[in-house]
Write a protein that holds these residues in place. Structure first.
Motif, PDB file in Angstrom:
ATOM      1  N   MET A  94      46.970  35.185  44.712  1.00 19.64           N
ATOM      2  CA  MET A  94      47.667  34.787  43.489  1.00 19.64           C
ATOM      3  C   MET A  94      47.352  35.663  42.478  1.00 19.64           C
ATOM      4  N   GLN A  95      48.409  36.346  41.723  1.00 17.35           N
ATOM      5  CA  GLN A  95      48.463  37.207  40.612  1.00 17.35           C
ATOM      6  C   GLN A  95      48.690  36.700  39.177  1.00 17.35           C
ATOM      7  N   ARG A  96      47.914  36.781  38.332  1.00 20.71           N
ATOM      8  CA  ARG A  96      48.366  35.967  36.997  1.00 20.71           C
ATOM      9  C   ARG A  96      49.383  37.218  36.289  1.00 20.71           C
ATOM     10  N   MET A  97      50.403  36.810  35.313  1.00 20.80           N
ATOM     11  CA  MET A  97      51.075  37.637  34.807  1.00 20.80           C
ATOM     12  C   MET A  97      51.195  37.364  33.454  1.00 20.80           C
ATOM     13  N   GLY A  98      51.045  38.290  32.472  1.00 20.10           N
ATOM     14  CA  GLY A  98      51.249  38.009  31.047  1.00 20.10           C
ATOM     15  C   GLY A  98      52.094  39.103  30.586  1.00 20.10           C
TER      16      GLY A  98
END
Length: 109
Positions: free
Chosen positions: A1-5
């Motif tokens: 999983m990759q968190r994106m902002g």
């Protein structure tokens, strides 16, 4: 999983319209977001600067392909056609970006 902002501006005269649109996002758009492996998606508004901050988690294996799939979806294109006139991208964004990506500098579970 990759968190994106990501961050994006809103035109001052379009803030209320954008908020109204996102109070009732079209179901087909939400379905496509899920189909493109995006979960835990939130958009925050900072007033009076009219900055949007989006956060989501990408659970797929090919982000570029999933974003191309979303961009090719006719209903998503219709949604973007009503949202984009409200938006004011940052002049400092990278080439090819609309929403300016942000670097994660801290995370704690």
């Amino acid at each position: 999983m990759q968190r994106m902002g990501m961050v994006l501006g809103l035109k001052p005269e379009k803030v209320e319209e954008y908020v109204r649109l996102h109070a009732a996002v079209w179901p087909d758009v939400l379905t496509m977001i899920s189909a493109c492996n995006i979960k835990n998606y939130s958009i925050y508004l900072k007033r009076p600067e009219n900055l949007l901050f989006s956060y989501f988690e990408y659970h797929g294996t090919d982000y570029a392909a999933d974003m191309a799939k979303m961009a090719a979806d006719p209903r998503t294109q219709e949604w973007w056609a009503v949202c984009i006139p409200c938006q004011e991208p940052l002049t400092t964004r990278k080439e090819g970006e609309w929403w300016a990506s942000m670097d994660e500098v801290f995370h704690y579970d």
